[in-house]
Structure formats: C-alpha cells, structure tokens
Design an enzyme around this catalytic site. Structure first.
Site, PDB file in Angstrom:
ATOM      1  N   SER A   1      -9.214   4.439   0.533  1.00  0.00           N
ATOM      2  CA  SER A   1      -9.882   3.696   1.606  1.00  0.00           C
ATOM      3  C   SER A   1     -10.789   4.649   2.364  1.00  0.00           C
ATOM      4  CB  SER A   1      -8.842   3.108   2.566  1.00  0.00           C
ATOM      5  OG  SER A   1      -9.475   2.629   3.739  1.00  0.00           O
TER       6      SER A   1
ATOM      7  N   TYR B   1      -1.242   5.051   7.715  1.00  0.00           N
ATOM      8  CA  TYR B   1      -2.085   4.538   6.632  1.00  0.00           C
ATOM      9  C   TYR B   1      -3.263   5.471   6.355  1.00  0.00           C
ATOM     10  CZ  TYR B   1      -4.975   1.343   3.871  1.00  0.00           C
ATOM     11  OH  TYR B   1      -5.739   0.780   2.868  1.00  0.00           O
TER      12      TYR B   1
HETATM   13  N1  LIG Z   1      -7.901  -4.996   1.834  1.00  0.00           N
HETATM   14  C1  LIG Z   1      -8.683  -4.024   2.272  1.00  0.00           C
HETATM   15  O1  LIG Z   1      -9.538  -4.218   3.170  1.00  0.00           O
HETATM   16  C2  LIG Z   1      -8.566  -2.646   1.678  1.00  0.00           C
HETATM   17  C3  LIG Z   1      -9.523  -1.690   2.026  1.00  0.00           C
HETATM   18  C4  LIG Z   1      -9.429  -0.410   1.497  1.00  0.00           C
HETATM   19  C5  LIG Z   1      -8.419  -0.124   0.613  1.00  0.00           C
HETATM   20  N2  LIG Z   1      -7.483  -1.062   0.275  1.00  0.00           N
HETATM   21  C6  LIG Z   1      -6.435  -0.699  -0.683  1.00  0.00           C
HETATM   22  O2  LIG Z   1      -6.476  -1.599  -1.767  1.00  0.00           O
HETATM   23  C7  LIG Z   1      -5.205  -1.612  -2.416  1.00  0.00           C
HETATM   24  C8  LIG Z   1      -4.791  -3.041  -2.639  1.00  0.00           C
HETATM   25  O3  LIG Z   1      -4.505  -3.617  -1.374  1.00  0.00           O
HETATM   26  P1  LIG Z   1      -4.841  -5.129  -0.991  1.00  0.00           P
HETATM   27  O4  LIG Z   1      -5.850  -5.093   0.070  1.00  0.00           O
HETATM   28  O5  LIG Z   1      -5.093  -5.943  -2.218  1.00  0.00           O
HETATM   29  O6  LIG Z   1      -3.487  -5.539  -0.271  1.00  0.00           O
HETATM   30  P2  LIG Z   1      -2.301  -6.485  -0.759  1.00  0.00           P
HETATM   31  O7  LIG Z   1      -2.800  -7.841  -1.038  1.00  0.00           O
HETATM   32  O8  LIG Z   1      -1.228  -6.309   0.277  1.00  0.00           O
HETATM   33  O9  LIG Z   1      -1.881  -5.818  -2.123  1.00  0.00           O
HETATM   34  C9  LIG Z   1      -1.098  -4.662  -2.179  1.00  0.00           C
HETATM   35  C10 LIG Z   1      -0.312  -4.764  -3.460  1.00  0.00           C
HETATM   36  O10 LIG Z   1       0.502  -3.592  -3.572  1.00  0.00           O
HETATM   37  C11 LIG Z   1       1.751  -4.022  -4.042  1.00  0.00           C
HETATM   38  N3  LIG Z   1       2.802  -3.091  -3.718  1.00  0.00           N
HETATM   39  C12 LIG Z   1       3.188  -2.652  -2.501  1.00  0.00           C
HETATM   40  N4  LIG Z   1       4.243  -1.837  -2.615  1.00  0.00           N
HETATM   41  C13 LIG Z   1       4.521  -1.746  -3.938  1.00  0.00           C
HETATM   42  C14 LIG Z   1       5.512  -1.072  -4.694  1.00  0.00           C
HETATM   43  N5  LIG Z   1       6.444  -0.313  -4.109  1.00  0.00           N
HETATM   44  N6  LIG Z   1       5.500  -1.204  -6.041  1.00  0.00           N
HETATM   45  C15 LIG Z   1       4.578  -1.995  -6.644  1.00  0.00           C
HETATM   46  N7  LIG Z   1       3.628  -2.676  -5.993  1.00  0.00           N
HETATM   47  C16 LIG Z   1       3.614  -2.558  -4.649  1.00  0.00           C
HETATM   48  C17 LIG Z   1       1.989  -5.339  -3.322  1.00  0.00           C
HETATM   49  O11 LIG Z   1       3.005  -6.043  -3.973  1.00  0.00           O
HETATM   50  P3  LIG Z   1       3.841  -7.211  -3.235  1.00  0.00           P
HETATM   51  O12 LIG Z   1       3.052  -8.460  -3.458  1.00  0.00           O
HETATM   52  O13 LIG Z   1       5.155  -7.188  -3.939  1.00  0.00           O
HETATM   53  O14 LIG Z   1       3.944  -6.830  -1.776  1.00  0.00           O
HETATM   54  C18 LIG Z   1       0.629  -5.986  -3.460  1.00  0.00           C
HETATM   55  O15 LIG Z   1       0.479  -6.654  -4.683  1.00  0.00           O
HETATM   56  C19 LIG Z   1      -4.250  -0.829  -1.507  1.00  0.00           C
HETATM   57  O16 LIG Z   1      -4.067   0.474  -2.029  1.00  0.00           O
HETATM   58  C20 LIG Z   1      -5.010  -0.779  -0.182  1.00  0.00           C
HETATM   59  O17 LIG Z   1      -4.634   0.331   0.603  1.00  0.00           O
HETATM   60  C21 LIG Z   1      -7.547  -2.318   0.776  1.00  0.00           C
END
Ligand SMILES: NC(=O)c1ccc[n+]([C@@H]2O[C@H](COP(=O)([O-])OP(=O)(O)OC[C@H]3O[C@@H](n4cnc5c(N)ncnc54)[C@H](OP(=O)(O)O)[C@@H]3O)[C@@H](O)[C@H]2O)c1
Length: 215
Positions: free
Chosen positions: A113, A140
């Site tokens: 991020s 984070y």
């Molecule tokens: N959304 C944004 O604006 C943004 C911006 C920059 C970076 N990111 C990064 O993008 C990535 C994806 O995030 P997202 O935004 O799509 O959020 P999200 O919808 O909350 O997805 C996160 C995923 O990680 C999985 N996860 C969490 N802990 C885990 C574990 N112990 N083992 C396996 N899977 C696990 C979650 O599974 P569960 O469904 O079981 O909880 C979920 O599917 C993350 O690394 C986040 O930091 C997001």
C-alpha cells in the site's frame, strides 16, 4: 490470470468462501491461512503434488487490524497485524519458493500500500497524486513498510525471479468498509499487470496504477 492460460489456485482461510470464489472465477480452491505454518505447508504440498511448480505467487492477504492509533497501540496489537501482513507473506513465500524455483519465469507480487511508503509518510503533500489523503495507522502502515523491505530483500536474493510490491490504490473492499473510490477491477489492475509480466519486466520495485511509488 484466469483466461490467460494459467491454472489459478484461490487461497482462502474460509473453505466455504474459498470454494465459492474459486467456482465464480474458474479457479481451484486452496485452503490457506497465512498465519498458520501447517496450513501454508499443506497448501504448498498440494500445489507441488498437482502442478509441480508455481509461476506466479500473489501475496494478497491483509488486515487493517488493531493498534493503529499511535496514542495507545500496544505491541501485541501490532504483532497481530504483522502476523498476517508481514510474517504471512514471508511464511507463504518461504513455503512456495521451491515451487517458484521450478518455474521458467517465476514472479512474486506482494500487495502492499502507498500507506506503507516512507517517502510519502515523510512528505505527504509532495505525493498527493499517488495518495490524495494520508491516513495515519501505526500497525497497518508500518506493516506495509516492512512488507516493502521484505520484497526488496527477496528480489535482491533471487535475481532470476521478478519480485515486486504493488499499491492497488484506495479501493472499495471489506478492508475499508467499501469507502474506496476505485472498483475492485481497477484496484486489481496493477496486481494483474505485474503478475503477468515477462522476464524483461522490473524486479525489486514498488508500483501503482500510475507508475512507480516512492519507497
Ligand atoms: N482496499 C484498499 O483500498 C487497499 C489499498 C491498498 C492496499 N490494499 C491491500 O490489498 C490487499 C487485499 O485487501 P482488500 O482491500 O481486498 O481487503 P479485503 O476485502 O478485506 O481482503 C483481504 C483478504 O485477505 C484475507 N485474509 C486475511 N487474513 C488472512 C489469513 N490469515 N489467511 C488467508 N487470508 C487472509 C481475507 O480473508 P477473509 O475473507 O477470510 O477475511 C480477505 O479475503 C491487502 O493486502 C490490503 O492491505 C488494499
């Protein structure tokens, strides 16, 4: 990935949700909790037995977690966030490295991020085109800064692999209560581009949809 000739394993810690997502995407469900050594080892063994190699690893699992208010964050709260965002990526990379080494053109994409950028944290106003609003979050943001350095170290140690960190940008997902202005497809664009790059592509970098992101 799906639709480009890859066999895609969809890692998920919730088996039911993983099977649903894999069925919708046309991938194969892979039970995977990145915080659990046995789960990660079993996932790597399954891919080894079925495919014999891994061409692309996307470390996407991430949590916002607790410990984000620097007024009262505890070490234990921050450690729990690191368990997924930092140690999870290391645990998975370590277990899948032998399978990546068996690939002709191995690629790792670490989903980081711009909130983990030390350059942006040090001077947010200079980088408003990359990160319009700077959010302070001790656990984070520091976990993503650590993931960036982890990426740089793996890249230096494995020059035959393309290993990069990416910033999807602020995207509407569960992570932020669907507040991000981008769609998931828009956020995933840089992840997919880096995942599909050939052996001439960069390694040891940090990229967003508009280009390089300052470390
Ligand atoms: N959304 C944004 O604006 C943004 C911006 C920059 C970076 N990111 C990064 O993008 C990535 C994806 O995030 P997202 O935004 O799509 O959020 P999200 O919808 O909350 O997805 C996160 C995923 O990680 C999985 N996860 C969490 N802990 C885990 C574990 N112990 N083992 C396996 N899977 C696990 C979650 O599974 P569960 O469904 O079981 O909880 C979920 O599917 C993350 O690394 C986040 O930091 C997001």
């Amino acid at each position: 990935m799906i639709g480009t000739g890859h066999t895609v394993y969809v890692g998920a810690r919730d088996e039911r949700l993983g099977e649903k997502a894999a069925a919708e995407l046309g991938g194969r469900p892979l039970p995977l909790d990145v915080t659990d050594d046995d789960s990660v080892s079993a996932a790597a063994e399954r891919v080894r037995a079925e495919a014999g190699r891994l061409d692309v690893l996307v470390n996407n699992a991430g949590v916002i977690g607790l410990g984000n208010d620097a007024h009262d964050a505890t070490a234990e709260q921050v450690r729990m966030t690191y368990e997924t965002n930092v140690f999870g990526a290391i645990r998975v990379t370590h277990s899948f490295l032998p399978l990546l080494e068996a690939s002709e053109a191995p690629v790792i994409v670490n989903v980081s991020s711009s909130l983990g950028s030390l350059g942006i944290a040090g001077d947010p106003e200079q980088f408003t085109s990359i990160l319009p609003v700077y959010y302070s979050a001790l656990a984070y943001n520091s976990s993503k800064a650590a993931l960036n350095m982890v990426t740089a170290q793996y890249a230096r140690t494995h020059p035959r692999m393309r290993i990069n960190a990416v910033d999807p940008g602020h995207t509407a997902t569960d992570l932020n209560g669907h507040t991000g202005p981008q769609t998931v497809a828009e956020g995933a664009d840089i992840i997919v581009r880096m995942a599909l790059m050939d052996t001439n592509g960069p390694t040891g970098g940090f990229f967003g949809n508009s280009g390089p992101v300052p470390w």
